[in-house]
Design a protein around this motif. Structure first.
Motif, short mmCIF file in Angstrom:
data_model
loop_
_atom_site.label_atom_id
_atom_site.label_comp_id
_atom_site.label_asym_id
_atom_site.label_seq_id
_atom_site.Cartn_x
_atom_site.Cartn_y
_atom_site.Cartn_z
N UNK A 1 86.42 1.74 8.35
CA UNK A 1 85.09 1.13 8.22
C UNK A 1 84.19 1.65 9.34
N UNK A 2 83.06 2.19 8.98
CA UNK A 2 82.06 2.65 9.92
C UNK A 2 81.03 1.53 10.12
N UNK A 3 80.71 1.24 11.37
CA UNK A 3 79.70 0.24 11.71
C UNK A 3 78.69 0.92 12.62
N UNK A 4 77.44 0.97 12.15
CA UNK A 4 76.43 1.69 12.91
C UNK A 4 75.14 0.87 13.05
N UNK A 5 74.47 1.13 14.16
CA UNK A 5 73.18 0.52 14.41
C UNK A 5 72.10 1.43 13.83
N UNK A 6 71.16 0.82 13.13
CA UNK A 6 70.05 1.57 12.55
C UNK A 6 68.74 0.92 12.94
N UNK A 7 67.65 1.66 12.75
CA UNK A 7 66.32 1.12 13.03
C UNK A 7 65.47 1.20 11.77
N UNK A 8 64.73 0.13 11.52
CA UNK A 8 63.82 0.06 10.38
C UNK A 8 62.42 0.46 10.83
N UNK A 9 61.82 1.39 10.13
CA UNK A 9 60.45 1.80 10.42
C UNK A 9 59.62 1.73 9.14
N UNK A 10 58.34 1.49 9.30
CA UNK A 10 57.42 1.51 8.18
C UNK A 10 56.55 2.76 8.29
N UNK A 11 56.69 3.65 7.30
CA UNK A 11 55.93 4.90 7.28
C UNK A 11 55.12 4.96 5.99
N UNK A 12 53.80 5.02 6.12
CA UNK A 12 52.91 5.04 4.96
C UNK A 12 53.18 3.87 4.01
N UNK A 13 53.45 2.71 4.61
CA UNK A 13 53.68 1.51 3.82
C UNK A 13 55.06 1.40 3.21
N UNK A 14 55.93 2.37 3.47
CA UNK A 14 57.27 2.34 2.92
C UNK A 14 58.30 2.18 4.03
N UNK A 15 59.35 1.43 3.73
CA UNK A 15 60.39 1.19 4.72
C UNK A 15 61.36 2.36 4.77
N UNK A 16 61.63 2.84 5.98
CA UNK A 16 62.61 3.90 6.17
C UNK A 16 63.70 3.41 7.13
N UNK A 17 64.89 3.96 6.96
CA UNK A 17 66.03 3.57 7.78
C UNK A 17 66.54 4.78 8.54
N UNK A 18 66.65 4.64 9.85
CA UNK A 18 67.19 5.72 10.68
C UNK A 18 68.46 5.23 11.38
N UNK A 19 69.58 5.83 11.04
CA UNK A 19 70.85 5.46 11.68
C UNK A 19 70.87 6.05 13.08
N UNK A 20 71.18 5.22 14.05
CA UNK A 20 71.09 5.62 15.45
C UNK A 20 72.45 5.97 16.07
N UNK A 21 73.39 5.05 15.98
CA UNK A 21 74.64 5.23 16.71
C UNK A 21 75.70 4.27 16.20
N UNK A 22 76.94 4.56 16.58
CA UNK A 22 78.02 3.61 16.30
C UNK A 22 77.85 2.38 17.19
N UNK A 23 78.32 1.26 16.68
CA UNK A 23 78.31 0.03 17.48
C UNK A 23 79.64 -0.68 17.29
N UNK A 24 80.17 -1.21 18.36
CA UNK A 24 81.47 -1.86 18.31
C UNK A 24 81.37 -3.23 17.65
N UNK A 25 82.41 -3.60 16.91
CA UNK A 25 82.43 -4.90 16.24
C UNK A 25 82.31 -6.03 17.25
N UNK A 26 82.90 -5.85 18.44
CA UNK A 26 82.85 -6.89 19.47
C UNK A 26 81.42 -7.17 19.90
N UNK A 27 80.64 -6.11 20.05
CA UNK A 27 79.24 -6.30 20.46
C UNK A 27 78.45 -6.96 19.33
N UNK A 28 78.77 -6.59 18.11
CA UNK A 28 78.11 -7.19 16.95
C UNK A 28 78.45 -8.68 16.84
#
Length: 287
Positions: A1-28
């Motif tokens: 199972x891959x668990x990653x942190x992503x960021x949501x951005x709004x570009x020209x009124x549309x939502x985009x998702x950018x995956x940033x990095x892995x994140x540990x389940x413990x931190x989540x």
């Protein structure tokens, strides 16, 4: 199972998702642990707002009757009774639900939080007629009858009222029985709604006070998380394999901090709480 942190951005009124990095389940897990009391408070605040809205709606309906608005003139008498009893039943039901859910949350918090809350409700019960009356009116509605039984239309004015003799047929009024005996036969409940809403606000402020430490802790921990990962609008992406990810087969869970900010604002605005948190927001987050 891959668990990653992503960021949501709004570009020209549309939502985009950018995956940033892995994140540990413990931190989540730690993140969700701090957000849990925010969800609990949000639920209580919703119940409070619904209850206040129900009371205001009841007040507006009665105002329309007493001022003979055109909307009332076109209503059949049966429909007026139905609407009035629906509104008072909703109001009393949510008063009880609001109090019950507060006790359910505070029971899990330990310390003297539940005992202090019950002391507040006991004080309101002992000191405020409208509080004990409307709290017990819920039982009357649930177990005996509907309270609005008198509707009058004549040259002296319109009214929708309770009948004291009808209410007194109920055997479980407790301390309210003596209060009712002192009232006139026709009972106008309009004077009781606004003070009751004030009492409910007192109960909400009591909850904010008892949950304030957890809310402030959550605010600080989430602030640290945002600054650490340099992410404004985070989300958690989970998928089983790279192939599934490429095919869009993944789970996506945004982390909405709006409820946290609202809860924190309620703590800051509490008349009995004085907190000071230094603004260390980095420039990139202010943009």
């Amino acid at each position: 199972m891959y668990i990653q942190l992503a960021e949501i951005n709004i570009v020209d009124g549309k939502r985009t998702i950018k995956v940033l990095k892995d994140i540990q389940q413990e931190e989540l897990d730690q993140l969700y642990y701090h957000l849990k009391p925010i969800s609990e408070y949000k639920h209580i605040k919703y119940l409070y707002e619904i209850t206040i809205s129900n009371g205001n709606e009841l007040q507006s309906f009665l105002k329309a009757i007493y001022l003979n608005y055109s909307s009332i003139q076109n209503m059949k008498t049966d429909n007026i009774f139905i609407e009035g009893n629906r509104l008072i039943a909703n109001y009393c039901s949510f008063i009880g639900m609001f109090i019950d859910q507060i006790e359910k949350v505070l029971t899990k918090k330990g310390g003297n939080k539940l005992e202090d809350f019950r002391k507040t409700t006991n004080d309101l019960y002992n000191e405020k007629f409208e509080y004990r009356f409307l709290v017990l009116l819920r039982n009357f509605i649930m177990h005996y009858s509907l309270p609005f039984t008198k509707y009058k239309v004549d040259f002296s004015g319109n009214s929708l009222e309770f009948s004291k003799s009808h209410l007194m047929e109920f055997s479980k009024w407790k301390h309210v029985k003596k209060d009712l005996e002192k009232l006139d036969e026709n009972i106008d409940i309009r004077p009781y709604i606004k003070p009751m809403n004030v009492n409910l606000t007192v109960l909400l402020l009591t909850v904010v006070y008892h949950l304030s430490k957890e809310i402030v802790d959550a605010y600080q921990q989430i602030s640290n998380f945002v600054i650490k990962h340099r992410v404004k609008s985070p989300a958690i992406v989970k998928y089983n394999s790279i192939e599934e990810f490429k095919n869009g087969n993944m789970s996506f869970n945004p982390i909405d901090f709006k409820d946290l900010q609202k809860a924190f604002d309620d703590v800051k605005n509490h008349p009995s709480i004085d907190i000071s948190i230094n603004d260390i927001t980095p420039d990139w987050l202010k943009e």
